[in-house]
Every structure is written in C-alpha cells, then in structure tokens.
Design a protein around this motif. Structure first.
Motif, PDB file in Angstrom:
ATOM      1  N   HIS A 290      30.863  22.907  33.586  1.00 54.26           N
ATOM      2  CA  HIS A 290      31.726  21.915  32.962  1.00 54.26           C
ATOM      3  C   HIS A 290      31.699  22.162  31.451  1.00 54.26           C
ATOM      4  O   HIS A 290      30.654  22.452  30.874  1.00 54.26           O
ATOM      5  CB  HIS A 290      31.160  20.517  33.297  1.00 54.26           C
ATOM      6  N   ILE A 291      32.844  22.087  30.780  1.00 57.56           N
ATOM      7  CA  ILE A 291      32.882  22.212  29.323  1.00 57.56           C
ATOM      8  C   ILE A 291      32.423  20.895  28.711  1.00 57.56           C
ATOM      9  O   ILE A 291      32.949  19.838  29.017  1.00 57.56           O
ATOM     10  CB  ILE A 291      34.289  22.586  28.832  1.00 57.56           C
ATOM     11  N   THR A 292      31.415  20.977  27.843  1.00 52.86           N
ATOM     12  CA  THR A 292      30.736  19.789  27.322  1.00 52.86           C
ATOM     13  C   THR A 292      31.653  18.955  26.435  1.00 52.86           C
ATOM     14  O   THR A 292      32.520  19.476  25.733  1.00 52.86           O
ATOM     15  CB  THR A 292      29.501  20.220  26.512  1.00 52.86           C
ATOM     16  N   GLN A 293      31.422  17.634  26.507  1.00 54.14           N
ATOM     17  CA  GLN A 293      32.170  16.693  25.668  1.00 54.14           C
ATOM     18  C   GLN A 293      32.009  17.053  24.186  1.00 54.14           C
ATOM     19  O   GLN A 293      30.914  17.364  23.733  1.00 54.14           O
ATOM     20  CB  GLN A 293      31.630  15.267  25.909  1.00 54.14           C
ATOM     21  N   PRO A 294      33.079  17.031  23.385  1.00 54.60           N
ATOM     22  CA  PRO A 294      32.944  17.284  21.941  1.00 54.60           C
ATOM     23  C   PRO A 294      31.941  16.337  21.293  1.00 54.60           C
ATOM     24  O   PRO A 294      31.878  15.160  21.631  1.00 54.60           O
ATOM     25  CB  PRO A 294      34.361  17.034  21.409  1.00 54.60           C
ATOM     26  N   GLY A 295      31.160  16.868  20.376  1.00 58.30           N
ATOM     27  CA  GLY A 295      30.146  16.060  19.706  1.00 58.30           C
ATOM     28  C   GLY A 295      28.794  16.128  20.364  1.00 58.30           C
ATOM     29  O   GLY A 295      27.810  15.614  19.826  1.00 58.30           O
ATOM     30  N   VAL A 296      28.711  16.752  21.556  1.00 61.39           N
ATOM     31  CA  VAL A 296      27.432  16.907  22.258  1.00 61.39           C
ATOM     32  C   VAL A 296      27.037  18.378  22.173  1.00 61.39           C
ATOM     33  O   VAL A 296      27.518  19.203  22.926  1.00 61.39           O
ATOM     34  CB  VAL A 296      27.521  16.453  23.729  1.00 61.39           C
ATOM     35  N   GLY A 297      26.185  18.703  21.210  1.00 63.49           N
ATOM     36  CA  GLY A 297      25.736  20.079  21.075  1.00 63.49           C
ATOM     37  C   GLY A 297      26.807  20.989  20.511  1.00 63.49           C
ATOM     38  O   GLY A 297      27.662  20.590  19.717  1.00 63.49           O
ATOM     39  N   THR A 298      26.798  22.241  20.949  1.00 64.91           N
ATOM     40  CA  THR A 298      27.711  23.257  20.432  1.00 64.91           C
ATOM     41  C   THR A 298      29.115  23.039  20.983  1.00 64.91           C
ATOM     42  O   THR A 298      29.302  22.897  22.189  1.00 64.91           O
ATOM     43  CB  THR A 298      27.208  24.657  20.818  1.00 64.91           C
ATOM     44  N   LYS A 299      30.084  23.041  20.080  1.00 66.94           N
ATOM     45  CA  LYS A 299      31.456  22.770  20.487  1.00 66.94           C
ATOM     46  C   LYS A 299      31.956  23.835  21.450  1.00 66.94           C
ATOM     47  O   LYS A 299      31.799  25.024  21.231  1.00 66.94           O
ATOM     48  CB  LYS A 299      32.363  22.724  19.256  1.00 66.94           C
ATOM     49  N   GLY A 300      32.580  23.383  22.555  1.00 67.56           N
ATOM     50  CA  GLY A 300      33.161  24.294  23.530  1.00 67.56           C
ATOM     51  C   GLY A 300      32.171  24.901  24.497  1.00 67.56           C
ATOM     52  O   GLY A 300      32.572  25.679  25.374  1.00 67.56           O
ATOM     53  N   SER A 301      30.858  24.577  24.379  1.00 74.44           N
ATOM     54  CA  SER A 301      29.861  25.162  25.277  1.00 74.44           C
ATOM     55  C   SER A 301      29.852  24.434  26.613  1.00 74.44           C
ATOM     56  O   SER A 301      30.556  23.453  26.825  1.00 74.44           O
ATOM     57  CB  SER A 301      28.481  25.111  24.621  1.00 74.44           C
ATOM     58  N   TRP A 302      28.996  24.917  27.521  1.00 73.18           N
ATOM     59  CA  TRP A 302      29.023  24.432  28.901  1.00 73.18           C
ATOM     60  C   TRP A 302      27.765  23.626  29.230  1.00 73.18           C
ATOM     61  O   TRP A 302      26.713  23.790  28.622  1.00 73.18           O
ATOM     62  CB  TRP A 302      29.099  25.596  29.892  1.00 73.18           C
ATOM     63  N   ASN A 303      27.897  22.777  30.229  1.00 79.16           N
ATOM     64  CA  ASN A 303      26.746  22.114  30.842  1.00 79.16           C
ATOM     65  C   ASN A 303      26.960  22.104  32.350  1.00 79.16           C
ATOM     66  O   ASN A 303      28.063  22.380  32.840  1.00 79.16           O
ATOM     67  CB  ASN A 303      26.571  20.689  30.318  1.00 79.16           C
ATOM     68  N   ASP A 304      25.896  21.837  33.098  1.00 79.93           N
ATOM     69  CA  ASP A 304      26.035  21.735  34.549  1.00 79.93           C
ATOM     70  C   ASP A 304      26.046  20.270  34.952  1.00 79.93           C
ATOM     71  O   ASP A 304      25.338  19.441  34.379  1.00 79.93           O
ATOM     72  CB  ASP A 304      24.923  22.495  35.278  1.00 79.93           C
ATOM     73  N   LEU A 305      26.877  19.929  35.947  1.00 77.24           N
ATOM     74  CA  LEU A 305      27.000  18.573  36.469  1.00 77.24           C
ATOM     75  C   LEU A 305      26.994  18.615  37.990  1.00 77.24           C
ATOM     76  O   LEU A 305      27.250  19.661  38.604  1.00 77.24           O
ATOM     77  CB  LEU A 305      28.295  17.914  35.982  1.00 77.24           C
ATOM     78  N   SER A 306      26.725  17.453  38.560  1.00 79.59           N
ATOM     79  CA  SER A 306      26.909  17.325  40.002  1.00 79.59           C
ATOM     80  C   SER A 306      28.403  17.346  40.307  1.00 79.59           C
ATOM     81  O   SER A 306      29.246  17.349  39.401  1.00 79.59           O
ATOM     82  CB  SER A 306      26.287  16.021  40.505  1.00 79.59           C
ATOM     83  N   ASN A 307      28.761  17.326  41.558  1.00 81.21           N
ATOM     84  CA  ASN A 307      30.171  17.420  41.954  1.00 81.21           C
ATOM     85  C   ASN A 307      31.010  16.304  41.350  1.00 81.21           C
ATOM     86  O   ASN A 307      32.181  16.502  41.007  1.00 81.21           O
ATOM     87  CB  ASN A 307      30.287  17.390  43.487  1.00 81.21           C
ATOM     88  N   THR A 308      30.397  15.129  41.154  1.00 84.51           N
ATOM     89  CA  THR A 308      31.169  13.992  40.638  1.00 84.51           C
ATOM     90  C   THR A 308      30.867  13.696  39.179  1.00 84.51           C
ATOM     91  O   THR A 308      31.639  12.991  38.522  1.00 84.51           O
ATOM     92  CB  THR A 308      30.864  12.733  41.468  1.00 84.51           C
ATOM     93  N   GLY A 309      29.733  14.226  38.659  1.00 85.05           N
ATOM     94  CA  GLY A 309      29.371  13.912  37.286  1.00 85.05           C
ATOM     95  C   GLY A 309      28.999  12.452  37.129  1.00 85.05           C
ATOM     96  O   GLY A 309      28.804  11.714  38.111  1.00 85.05           O
ATOM     97  N   ASP A 310      28.864  11.990  35.875  1.00 79.61           N
ATOM     98  CA  ASP A 310      28.561  10.582  35.619  1.00 79.61           C
ATOM     99  C   ASP A 310      29.823   9.737  35.748  1.00 79.61           C
ATOM    100  O   ASP A 310      30.954  10.247  35.696  1.00 79.61           O
ATOM    101  CB  ASP A 310      27.969  10.411  34.219  1.00 79.61           C
TER     102      ASP A 310
END
Length: 728
Positions: A290-310
């Motif tokens: 998943h592409i991370t929300q702007p303002g959370v860490g490095t812009k445009g970087s990725w994070n892992d989420l469950s199938n539904t996320g938060d």
C-alpha cells in the motif's frame, strides 16, 4: 468519407452480424477511417445510430522537443506537435502536459505563455502532480486543433539558479499519468475503505482506451515518484506476500510472480523496493502492499496492510492505483507523446597545480550529454576563449580566473590558474636578539610576499613554526634560528639567520634587615659596579632608611647586556622590650612585657638567656628579670622577690630545719607573718628582726601537727596563706 473497399465492407457486416466489436488497437490496424463497434467505456464522444455504436479510433499524438534549458528561463515543451484523430471525433474532454520525471515541486512550473492567443482554452496547474490541464473555456470538449495550438505555447520554467538534470514531459489526451520510460498509464481511483482484493478486481475490470488495467507494479524510482508523489492520492498497489510470508511478489499485471522483497523491515531486495521506515512490519497479518498516507514517513513510500486495512486514520485505504499497458497482445497506444529538456551543466576538473612566476595551464571539464563546453574570461558575458573539453591558457604571470559552462551562463563555474611569485630573501627585524636569562624569545622576519617558515638549521630539516613572528620555546643557551620565505610551492632557498644571545642577569638575593627602634639601618643592593634604582627613587648602591617596610632595588648590568634583576629587602622594626611585671608562684617566675615578640630573649640571672619567659626553681630572695632584643636593639630589667615557704620543720636541735623560716623575707622588713594552730588559735607573730619560729608557745614546745600561716607584705601585695608541718 473515403470509399471503403469491398473486403472492409464484408468485415463490417461480419462484425455487425455477430453483434461484436474489435478492440481499438485492432480496429486501428485495419484503417484509420474504418467505422466499427466499440465497448470502450472511457471514451465520452460516441456516435449512436439505432442500437449500434460506432467505435472512434483514438487520436495519435506525435511531438518533438529534446532541448537544452538554462535555469530561470522559459522554454517551450515541444518544438513541434501533431494530433491526428478520427474525423468523427473533433475534440476531447481535456489534454494534459505533465513533468513526468525529474519534477521539482515548487520550482518547476508549466504555463501557457500567451493565453490571449487562445481564447477558447483554459488551463489549470496541479503543483502536486506537476501537471497542466488544458480544457475548453466553455466547459465542453476542447477541439484537437485548439489543443494542438495550445500545447505549442506551453512553456516550462524553473526558479532555481542551481537547477540541474533532465525533465521529461508527457503530453496526453486522457487524464491518466503517462511515464515515457515505461509507456504505461497510471490512474489513482479514490475509494475510501476498499479492500485489496476488491481493488484488484476493480482494476482488472477496467480498461483505458482498450488497455487492460491492473493494480500498479512499481519497478523503478522514477515510477515510484510518479505514482507515489505526483499522484492525487494513496492506496493499494499490486504487491503481496500472502502466498509465502516474507516473500513479497508482484501478483498483478505482466510482472506477476516477480519477487521484489525478502523479509521484514531489515530484509533485502533483488529488484526495486521503496518501503517506508520500519516497513514491512507484518503487524496483524499484513500481506498487501500500500502507498503510505502523505505525512507518514517518506513521501510516496510503501507500507504493508491487511486486506482491509484500518477503518480510519493514516492506515485506512483511500483508493488504489491502476496501471495500463504492457499486457500480452496489447498494442501501444499513441494518445501520449513525450519530450525532454536537459539542463546543461559543465563540471570542471580540479584546478591545475600552481606554477612559480609564470607558466601555461590546461583546464579540463565534462558536461551533460549533448552539451558544448565553453570557456570564458568572465563570470557574466565576457569573451568566448575556446570550446571543447579542455582549454590551454597563454603564458600567465599572475593568478587568473576563467569560467566554463555548457551553454547556460547562469551555470558558469570558475577555475583558477594560480601563479605564485617566488618571495625575496627574508629580512630579519634584528639579526641578533639578546635575552636576559632563560625564557621565551620573540624573533621576527619579513618578506615581500608569502609566509615565513622557521628552521633550526641553515639547510634541510623541518619547519618548526610558520609566521612572521616566532616565539621560541624556553631557551637558556645561545642559539640560531633560520627564516625562509615561501609562497605556496614557490620557495626562496636562502635562509636568513637570527641569533639569540643569552646574558646572565645580576645575581641578587632577597633579604630581611632588622631596624632597631629609634635607629636607622643601611640597605645594600649587594653587587658593585651596576646601575641601581630603589623603590625610594634613590640610585646609590647603599641607602639608609629609618622606617620598616618592603624596599626594592633594580640592579642593571652595564651595556650591552643591560640585564636587570630586582632585589627585595624587607625591613622589620624590632622594639626595645619593656617589662610590665613579674609574677611569682613559689619558685616559678613569669616575666610579662608590655608587648610580646618572638625576637626577645629572657633571663633571671643576666647570664643565661632563653626564648621562654617562664622560669622554674628560681632561688628565694631578691632577683632581677632581664629581657633583651636578640639582635642587640636594647633591653630592660626589673627586680622581683622570690619567697619560699618551708613545708615542714623539725625542731630537734640537729642544726637541720630546726626553725620554720620564710626565705627571702629579708627583702620585706615591713612584712608580718601570723601563725595559727589547726583550731585557729594564734600561736605567734613574726616581724622585723624576728622572722623565725622554733615550735614553742610561751617557750613551751608544741606537739607535732599542721599549722597555718598568713603573710602580709603591705597593702599593695596580696596576703599569702598556707600551712606547714611541725615534726618531732
């Protein structure tokens, strides 16, 4: 409409009879003027006839414009552009020009240079995406002819004087972002809370001008920047480790099955990956990229989420990114074209080594591809001296600065030809420096240019100090230092000696002198044949003073030495002693002075003197106390009497202790002694010539016992009381 050959007519009727349509790419391969059916759901301009729709061949864009750009100027993004289109479709919803790679947000900008010449056009600039939208001013479709004319007048500018690199421009008909390096299209689809599996299905159900969609796969930093930073939102991409935990693969599109990460946050990649800090962390069965929300860490970087996320917050899915292009069997669309600009930048090599007095220099530089290197004699304007990767100067006798660029004056860089002049032989401020006694000595030498280096030998060796003024370490013997001048690498080999001569200053010794009260004393500098300066202002070797205190005299040896030593003489005044009193207790006597001092000595016989004023076993009788100053400043005396009271007597006529008698009473003829028995009965009184008692009362011997006495000398002395024993 052009005539259609018989074969094409047969094909049209064949298609109509089966109520099917060709893909856009296939239809275009038949003939650009061929009318057929279409299921392209993204096209807005369709011609309808009864229950059939006629497919419109997508437009094709061709553009040129690979150019060089100088910062803080403007340049057209294309040098030529041609939009060909289906005659049945004369316009489109909008056109887009985007800085698709090398974009610097806040510095780069695209604008329409002369909007007054395009009254039917309106533009809007998306600073996040780096994209300029060109649309109809009336809200309908913009004509391709107007769009083509407007794109010709779109200009790029960068506000930074230090801009560098290459900028790629994408010119597209559709609103998807186009990346020339992949020739793919990217579209962010907002969908709050959508699951990864639903996003994958939705992406694969979509198409873009006949290209099949899939959740985006990101294979390069350039692609990650366009999708993650310049897209309008964040969301799902096509990566997952659901198949095998910790092995991340692209599971969508033509890259399906490609591994791009092994492990968690501290893992490794065989290909490109752009995880955010601390990601992937697999918190809560997180198997989808998943592409991370702007303002959370490095812009445009990725994070892992469950199938539904938060369900809310930074880790709630906001949508997904669809990529179009590259699927098997698909033909490349021509609804996008690209141009680029390169900011020319010359990088000079290290400046050549300096030369001494005169010489020629060769400078070298490299530049961005396609740029011509120019050499100038000024930072702005100036004369063009040469072109090419190197430049050789004429013979120079002074340091000279040249400038190099690759076509942009604002990017000129300076290079320096350094000519150092060989300095003259150093001149010492003094060829011989004298110093009185051991210590630090400051010596000085100067040259017409450069610096002075100091050595301990006339040739060779290592410099021990650099500078015109050299403060030596502590030296106690004669020594010679040598000054040598250098200007960069240009050295004058002639060294100038500076001699240091150490003189021995006069040997003086501080002292303390005794001044007797009411007298004078001579103070002596102690060394003859010198110059003297006393703290009193006197200049003789010996002076006379009459007051105590601290006196100094500067003793200076004759020229050329002129070395000065300071002698300090402390004058202590010793007072003549004055005896205040002598206290006597039995045979112990203490001499008291009006003012005590440690320079007095004491005696009770005038022969034996001591430092203590206390005396023991002083014989009875009239005595004299003596006090004198130890250095002969005078003395004082005082008489005193020592009385000795016997503790017992034995009146047995053996001539030893037959009577009780107070020794020393002869000095007090006026004294009176009264004797009592133990009951207080008066036994006798002794005075005058009768100062002894034989142990009788009315001539009758008294028994052995203790008896008491009281001695009164006069009214100025205390009464002495005590007792003694009569033994028989």
């Amino acid at each position: 409409m052009k005539s259609i050959n018989f074969l094409k007519i047969i094909i049209i009727f064949f298609v109509l009879s089966f109520n099917k349509s060709y893909s856009i790419g296939k239809i275009r391969s038949l003939n650009s003027n061929l009318i057929t059916l279409s299921n392209d759901t993204l096209k807005s301009n369709k011609k309808k006839n009864s229950n059939l729709s006629l497919a419109i061949i997508p437009p094709a864009i061709k553009a040129t414009g690979d150019q060089l750009y100088c910062p803080q100027s403007t340049i057209n993004v294309v040098t030529s552009i041609l939009i060909t289109h289906d005659p049945l479709e004369t316009g489109t919803e909008a056109g887009y020009v985007q800085i698709s790679s090398g974009y610097s947000s806040g510095l780069d900008q695209l604008t329409l240079s002369n909007p007054a010449s395009h009254p039917s056009i309106t533009t809007s600039w998306d600073v996040t995406a780096g994209k300029l939208k060109i649309a109809s001013a009336t809200g309908g479709n913009v004509l391709y002819t107007d769009l083509e004319a407007a794109i010709k007048d779109v200009v790029f500018s960068n506000s930074s004087v230090t801009a560098f690199g290459t900028k790629t421009f994408s010119i597209t008909i559709g609103n998807a972002n186009y990346l020339p390096s992949t020739q793919h299209y990217y579209l962010f689809i907002p969908s709050i809370g959508i699951s990864w599996t639903a996003a994958k299905a939705a992406a694969e159900a979509s198409d873009y001008y006949g290209l099949k969609g899939y959740l985006a796969t990101i294979l390069s930093a350039e692609e990650a920047k366009l999708i993650g930073e310049q897209a309008s939102g964040t969301g799902w991409i096509g990566g997952s480790d659901a198949e095998t935990e910790g092995i991340w693969k692209w599971v969508t599109g033509p890259e399906a099955g490609t591994i791009f990460w092994n492990g968690t946050a501290n893992g490794s990649t065989p290909n490109f990956a752009f995880w955010n800090n601390g990601e992937p962390n697999n918190q809560g069965n997180e198997d989808y990229a998943h592409i991370t929300q702007p303002g959370v860490g490095t812009k445009g970087s990725w994070n892992d989420l469950s199938n539904t996320g938060d369900t809310s917050g930074n880790y709630q899915p906001k949508g997904y990114v669809v990529e179009y292009g590259g699927m098997p069997g698909e033909l490349t669309l021509e609804i996008a074209a690209s141009t680029k600009i390169t900011i020319p930048f010359a990088t000079p090599a290290t400046n050549p080594d300096p030369v001494c007095n005169s010489g020629s220099f060769t400078f070298n530089a490299t530049a961005t591809t396609g740029s011509t290197i120019n050499w100038y004699d000024a930072a702005v304007g100036g004369n063009l001296l040469a072109t090419g990767s190197s430049y050789t100067t004429p013979t120079l006798t002074t340091t000279t600065t040249y400038y190099v660029d690759a076509g942009c004056e604002s990017n000129r860089k300076s290079v320096v030809a350094t000519v150092n002049i060989t300095p003259s032989t150093p001149v010492a401020a003094s060829s011989t420096v004298y110093n009185c006694g051991s210590g630090n000595v400051t010596i000085e030498a100067n040259s017409n240019i450069g610096t002075i280096n100091w050595f301990t030998s006339s040739t060779g060796g290592t410099s021990i100090y650099t500078g015109n003024n050299f403060t030596t370490p502590v030296i106690s013997n004669n020594i010679t230092y040598y000054a040598q001048a250098s200007n960069g690498t240009c050295i004058n080999t002639d060294r100038t000696p500076v001699n240091i001569v150490i003189y021995t200053p006069p040997a003086v010794t501080d002292e303390t002198v005794i001044l007797c009260q009411y007298q004078k004393v001579n103070l002596d500098a102690g060394i003859a044949g010198m110059m003297y300066k006393w703290s009193t202002g006197e200049t003789a070797q010996i002076i006379t003073v009459s007051a105590s205190g601290t006196y100094t005299v500067d003793v200076t040896s004759p020229a050329p030495e002129n070395c000065t030593s300071r002698k300090t003489i402390t004058v202590d005044e010793h007072l003549i002693p004055v005896i205040a009193r002598v206290t006597v207790n039995g045979t112990k006597a203490i001499i008291h002075l009006t003012k005590e001092a440690d320079y007095y000595e004491y005696s009770v016989d005038g022969l034996q003197f001591q430092d203590s004023n206390i005396f023991y076993d002083v014989p009875a009788g009239l005595r004299t106390a003596f006090v004198q100053e130890k250095n002969g400043c005078g003395g004082n005396t005082l008489n005193f009497v020592v009385l000795v009271f016997p503790e017992f007597f034995t009146p047995n006529n053996d001539s030893f202790n037959d009577v009780w008698e107070v020794a020393g009473m002869e000095n007090y003829p006026q004294a009176e002694i009264t004797i009592f028995d133990r009951y207080g009965k008066l036994i006798t009184q002794l005075k005058g010539s009768q100062m002894t008692w034989d142990g009788t009362f009315n001539k009758t011997p008294l028994p052995a016992s203790d008896y008491w006495y009281a001695l009164k000398i006069d009214n100025t002395h205390p009464v002495f009381k005590g007792h003694f024993s009569l033994k028989r």
